[in-house]
Enzyme design. Structure first.
Site, short mmCIF file in Angstrom:
data_model
loop_
_atom_site.label_atom_id
_atom_site.label_comp_id
_atom_site.label_asym_id
_atom_site.label_seq_id
_atom_site.Cartn_x
_atom_site.Cartn_y
_atom_site.Cartn_z
N ASP A 184 -26.32 -2.33 3.84
CA ASP A 184 -25.62 -2.37 5.12
C ASP A 184 -26.42 -3.26 6.06
OD1 ASP A 184 -23.47 -0.17 6.72
OD2 ASP A 184 -24.61 -1.65 7.86
N SER B 110 -9.30 9.73 9.28
CA SER B 110 -8.80 9.54 7.92
C SER B 110 -9.90 9.05 6.98
CB SER B 110 -7.63 8.54 7.92
OG SER B 110 -8.06 7.29 8.41
N ASP C 221 -7.06 1.04 13.43
CA ASP C 221 -7.47 -0.03 12.51
C ASP C 221 -8.72 -0.67 13.12
OD1 ASP C 221 -6.28 -1.36 9.98
OD2 ASP C 221 -6.86 -3.06 11.20
N LYS D 236 2.12 -3.91 10.76
CA LYS D 236 0.77 -3.99 11.33
C LYS D 236 0.91 -4.61 12.70
CE LYS D 236 -3.53 -3.29 9.61
NZ LYS D 236 -3.98 -2.50 8.47
N ALA E 87 -13.53 0.48 -0.95
CA ALA E 87 -12.55 0.79 0.10
C ALA E 87 -12.11 -0.38 0.96
CB ALA E 87 -13.13 1.86 1.02
N LYS F 128 0.83 -1.20 0.00
CA LYS F 128 0.00 0.00 0.00
C LYS F 128 0.87 1.26 0.00
CE LYS F 128 -3.68 -0.01 2.60
NZ LYS F 128 -4.82 0.22 3.54
N ASN G 121 -10.54 -3.55 2.81
CA ASN G 121 -9.25 -4.23 2.75
C ASN G 121 -9.47 -5.69 2.39
OD1 ASN G 121 -6.91 -2.61 3.39
ND2 ASN G 121 -7.80 -2.29 5.40
N ALA H 249 -17.06 -2.57 3.24
CA ALA H 249 -17.27 -3.15 4.57
C ALA H 249 -16.21 -4.21 4.81
CB ALA H 249 -18.67 -3.70 4.66
N1 PHE Z 1 -5.12 1.09 9.20
C1 PHE Z 1 -5.24 1.98 8.11
C2 PHE Z 1 -4.65 1.34 6.83
O1 PHE Z 1 -4.35 0.18 6.84
C3 PHE Z 1 -4.66 3.33 8.42
C4 PHE Z 1 -3.19 3.45 8.74
C5 PHE Z 1 -2.30 3.73 7.75
C6 PHE Z 1 -2.72 3.38 10.04
C7 PHE Z 1 -0.96 3.96 8.02
C8 PHE Z 1 -1.39 3.59 10.31
C9 PHE Z 1 -0.51 3.91 9.31
O2 PHE Z 1 -4.55 1.96 5.80
#
Ligand code: PHE
Length: 356
Positions: free
Chosen positions: A210, A153, A122, A85, A266, A73, A268, A245
């Site tokens: 949702d 964010s 997160d 992470k 969006a 990323k 993950n 989601a």
């Molecule tokens: N957890 C989010 C992500 O994976 C935001 C994040 C990014 C947290 C960078 C910390 C550092 O994108």
């Protein structure tokens, strides 16, 4: 016990990352794992996930995979940071004073890493939790604005997805214009609800699913969106399907049911397994690799708090997500690969060409 330790260590042995920091918190029987996947481009950045796992091995599996995702990323977003992470594998979701005490102990662990790993919010962690970490370490992004943080964010993540949807429509449908297009947003949480507002402003026809019906009703009142039952998402006809989601929504079971030319959202880890990228390609569906289209949050946190970007720089970089996707789509066409593979190739090239 021995066999589970062996299997967790086996996962580490097969992993391409640099280090796994492990700590067992006796007071709460919580395993703390910090995966430092890569510091090649800069400090390993990535959020802290608080979760109940079926076993410590599952927590290790999750942190290793997620940390690698952050490396890709950050590289794809052109950030001078690596990937990491952390997971706090708790026996039960902590609250109140117990949560605070656990976070303070975790913050001290982070602090011993002296900035090699920098965290942020997160799954199940928020600005309030980052404020607690901030009491004992400077290496927590995403504290609340009153505490020196850069605020949520989520809006920038949504703006990045919006740019990504426009770029994807331009490539697959011939125009970035969203007026009159049908977009299905799955998940109306912090990111999804902001995205809905941006799409409605453009004159798109927005469908929303949702599990929390109240959230959908609220968006129906505000923007006139059309509700879709969560179970009906895969078969719904639309121009763009935006998963916002949970992950693993693109699988051998759901892909054949999809009735859309574009998947761009969006969430993950949207692909349930690596083969799903090829399943999408074979079905003629353009897939925006999740770690590229959802990098607006990382740009917000790292750009604002570590790199000192002003609002104009941040906004230009978030808009750049669209251009990055366009480049990925062209490469995928040219190389005859999936978009996921093209994105990973581009990210790995940035990693490989970095001067150490
Ligand atoms: N957890 C989010 C992500 O994976 C935001 C994040 C990014 C947290 C960078 C910390 C550092 O994108």
């Amino acid at each position: 016990m021995t066999s589970s330790i062996d299997s967790a260590l086996g996962l580490v042995a097969d992993w391409s990352g640099e280090a796994l920091v492990s700590h067992h918190d006796r007071e709460t029987r919580t395993w703390m794992f910090v995966g430092i996947h890569s510091t090649r481009l800069g400090p390993a950045c990535g959020g802290t996930r608080l979760r109940v796992y079926s076993s410590p091995t599952e927590a290790v599996r999750d942190v290793l995979r997620l940390a690698e995702g952050m490396t890709l990323k950050c590289a794809a977003a052109g950030l001078p940071t690596g990937g990491g992470k952390a997971v706090l594998a708790v026996p039960a979701m902590p609250t109140g004073a117990d949560r605070r005490a656990l976070l303070l102990r975790y913050g001290r662990l982070i602090d011993t890493l002296r900035g090699t790993y920098r965290t942020g919010p997160d799954m199940n962690t928020s600005a309030v939790d980052m404020d607690v970490l901030g009491e004992v370490t400077p290496y927590a992004f995403g504290r609340s604005p009153g505490n020196g943080g850069s605020g949520s964010s989520a809006p920038d993540t949504a703006r990045g997805v919006w740019h990504g949807i426009r770029a994807s429509c331009a490539h697959a449908l011939g125009s970035p214009d969203l007026a009159g297009r049908t977009v299905l947003v799955q998940g109306a949480g912090g990111v999804g609800s902001v995205l809905v507002g941006l799409l409605a402003r453009d004159g798109a026809k927005v469908l929303v699913a949702d599990l929390a019906a109240e959230r959908v009703r609220e968006l129906e009142r505000r923007y006139g969106v059309v509700p879709v039952e969560p179970d009906d998402v895969p078969g719904t006809v639309c121009d763009v399907y935006a998963p916002c989601a949970t992950g693993a929504v693109l699988s051998a079971a759901t892909i054949p049911a999809l009735r859309c030319p574009v998947v761009a959202g969006a969430a993950n880890n949207q692909l349930a397994e690596p083969e799903d990228a090829e399943r999408l390609r074979a079905a003629g569906i353009l897939y925006a690799p999740d770690f590229v289209i959802n990098s607006g949050g990382a740009l917000h946190l790292i750009g604002t708090e570590m790199l000192g970007w002003d609002a104009a720089t941040l906004s230009a970089r978030v808009a750049g997500i669209g251009a990055t996707l366009t480049e990925i789509y062209h490469h995928a066409d040219e190389w005859g690969t999936t978009t996921e593979e093209a994105a990973e190739t581009i990210a790995r090239a940035r990693l490989g060409s970095a001067t150490a």
